[in-house]
Write a protein that holds these residues in place. Structure first.
Motif, PDB file in Angstrom:
ATOM      1  N   CYS A 141       0.846  -1.203   0.000  1.00 58.36           N
ATOM      2  CA  CYS A 141       0.000   0.000   0.000  1.00 58.36           C
ATOM      3  C   CYS A 141       0.880   1.252   0.000  1.00 58.36           C
ATOM      4  CB  CYS A 141      -0.882  -0.018   1.259  1.00 58.36           C
ATOM      5  SG  CYS A 141      -1.844   1.474   1.520  1.00 58.36           S
ATOM      6  N   ASP A 142       0.451   2.275  -0.743  1.00 57.90           N
ATOM      7  CA  ASP A 142       1.209   3.531  -0.778  1.00 57.90           C
ATOM      8  C   ASP A 142       1.385   4.118   0.617  1.00 57.90           C
ATOM      9  OD1 ASP A 142       1.286   3.235  -3.458  1.00 57.90           O
ATOM     10  OD2 ASP A 142      -0.137   4.852  -3.948  1.00 57.90           O
TER      11      ASP A 142
ATOM     12  N   CYS B 126      -5.143   0.552   2.722  1.00 55.80           N
ATOM     13  CA  CYS B 126      -6.035   1.711   2.781  1.00 55.80           C
ATOM     14  C   CYS B 126      -7.260   1.454   1.898  1.00 55.80           C
ATOM     15  CB  CYS B 126      -5.301   2.973   2.337  1.00 55.80           C
ATOM     16  SG  CYS B 126      -4.975   3.031   0.559  1.00 55.80           S
ATOM     17  N   GLY B 127      -7.099   0.604   0.873  1.00 55.19           N
ATOM     18  CA  GLY B 127      -8.227   0.291  -0.008  1.00 55.19           C
ATOM     19  C   GLY B 127      -8.480   1.345  -1.058  1.00 55.19           C
ATOM     20  N   GLU B 128      -7.630   2.379  -1.111  1.00 50.65           N
ATOM     21  CA  GLU B 128      -7.881   3.483  -2.046  1.00 50.65           C
ATOM     22  C   GLU B 128      -6.751   3.743  -3.026  1.00 50.65           C
ATOM     23  OE1 GLU B 128      -8.720   6.485   0.820  1.00 50.65           O
ATOM     24  OE2 GLU B 128     -10.886   6.074   0.791  1.00 50.65           O
ATOM     25  N   CYS B 129      -5.508   3.435  -2.614  1.00 51.41           N
ATOM     26  CA  CYS B 129      -4.387   3.735  -3.506  1.00 51.41           C
ATOM     27  C   CYS B 129      -4.374   2.745  -4.666  1.00 51.41           C
ATOM     28  CB  CYS B 129      -3.060   3.699  -2.737  1.00 51.41           C
ATOM     29  SG  CYS B 129      -2.571   2.035  -2.254  1.00 51.41           S
TER      30      CYS B 129
ATOM     31  N   CYS C  28      -3.392  -0.907  -3.700  1.00 52.53           N
ATOM     32  CA  CYS C  28      -4.485  -1.613  -3.018  1.00 52.53           C
ATOM     33  C   CYS C  28      -5.569  -2.019  -4.014  1.00 52.53           C
ATOM     34  CB  CYS C  28      -5.120  -0.722  -1.951  1.00 52.53           C
ATOM     35  SG  CYS C  28      -4.185  -0.672  -0.411  1.00 52.53           S
TER      36      CYS C  28
HETATM   37 ZN   LIG Z   1      -3.429   1.480  -0.195  1.00 47.98          ZN
END
Ligand SMILES: [Zn+2]
Length: 359
Positions: free
Chosen positions: A52-53, A60-63, A66
């Motif tokens: 993950c970034d 985070c589920g957003e980068c 992910c």
């Molecule tokens: Zn992430």
């Protein structure tokens, strides 16, 4: 997408994320346990969290890292279709391009392939080659062997060679429903994590985050799933009820509670409509027998089939403990027979008759 949650087996998830955050993840992990309880899901979350970034941490589920890693869910329709199509290809075609699913250069999944759904030698060779490289975008590469317990002997030996030469920034996750079918030399090199079925209310909470099962059906679907969220989302309620009705009749006949004539009709429609398999019949019989035992023991625990307790209670009264044990043993025998192309309806009726004689 909000930060993804993991349901059940919290101890396992916590300790793995802790190791990942400290960059101390072992080279080889074994995720063992029944189908559909989150082994592959946790492998994805772990790989996403590491790369993950904003990591290494929980994803985070957003980068971009992910999103790409979490997309590699083989239960998604597109992958299921792809796997079905591959099973129809001639073996030579399949070995030309071994099956590897990758949506991020540092995350590779090796699913079982071909009509027998086995890990193939070509896949194990590709894994060995790929293991030589350093991460190309992320911090650590993660390779997942889905159903490592279904590797043919050549593939298992090639895999063993890879595990014997650990690469510095690589974690290999072996996923297995039957860990004792792995080569002992492979098993001994992996740090094992045994996943347990989820409590019914946990499965219900999981279902509440998904759309497959309507809210009013979540309670009983969770109870029927045997603690497996994967099975719960895929559960066909009508099919389940039909199959249960048929197997309940089988047990009622076996315990002399209904006439044999009724059984024949039920078994005929069970094996005909939708082609009910011996395997699915056996699975239902086990869960009904388990509930009979629970009722007999007066155990306070929740029944899988609480909604038909009124049907089960008189059967529990008729059945002796020894009978329930025999019924379980004979169901296991029936499962072994299915490999020999038996006539399903006759086999199920014979089971009821045998058990009726001993009731
Ligand atoms: Zn992430």
């Amino acid at each position: 997408m909000p930060a993804p949650r993991f349901f059940g087996n919290r101890g396992i998830a916590d300790s793995l994320f802790r190791m990942a955050a400290a960059n101390r993840l072992p080279q080889t992990l074994l995720f063992a346990g029944p189908a559909g309880i989150g082994k592959a899901t946790l492998a994805r979350l772990l790989a996403a969290g590491i790369n993950c970034d904003r990591g290494p941490a929980r994803p985070c589920g957003e980068c971009s890292a992910c999103l790409r890693i979490l997309a590699a869910d083989l239960f998604r329709a597109e992958y299921r279709k792809q796997l079905e199509e591959r099973a129809k290809l001639p073996a030579a075609k399949r070995s030309e391009s071994p099956l590897i699913v990758s949506t991020h250069p540092d995350f590779l999944i090796f699913p079982p392939d071909g009509p027998l759904r086995m890990i193939q030698i070509e896949q194990a060779r590709r894994l060995r080659q790929a293991a030589r490289y350093n991460p190309s975008e992320g911090r650590r590469r993660v390779f997942v062997i889905d159903r490592a317990d279904r590797a043919n002997p050549e593939a298992a030996n090639a895999l063993l060679k890879t595990l014997e030469e650990p690469a510095p920034a690589l974690t290999i996750i072996l996923i297995a429903e039957n860990p004792y079918e792995l080569l002992p030399t492979i098993r001994s090199r992996a740090i094992p994590f045994y996943f347990a079925p989820l409590a019914s209310d946990e499965v219900e909470r999981f279902l509440a985050t998904r759309e497959e099962i309507p809210p009013e059906e979540r309670g009983r679907t969770a109870a029927w799933s045997g603690g497996s969220p994967g099975r719960a989302v895929a559960l066909d309620i009508e099919e389940f009820i039909r199959r249960r009705e048929a197997m309940l009749t089988l047990l009622q006949t076996a315990l002399g509670a209904v006439e044999f004539a009724r059984l024949a009709g039920e078994m005929q429609s069970f094996t005909r409509a939708g082609g009910g398999s011996i395997e699915s019949a056996a699975e239902m019989l086990y869960s009904l027998l388990r509930d009979l035992l629970r009722i007999k023991l007066g155990a306070g625990g929740v029944l899988t089939h609480a909604d038909i307790r009124a049907d089960l209670a008189p059967l529990a009264e008729r059945a002796a403990f020894e009978w329930v044990e025999r019924a379980r043993a004979q169901t296991a025998e029936l499962e072994k027979l299915q490999r020999r192309n038996i006539q399903k309806q006759m086999a199920l009726e014979a089971l009821a008759l045998d058990l009726r004689a001993s009731a």
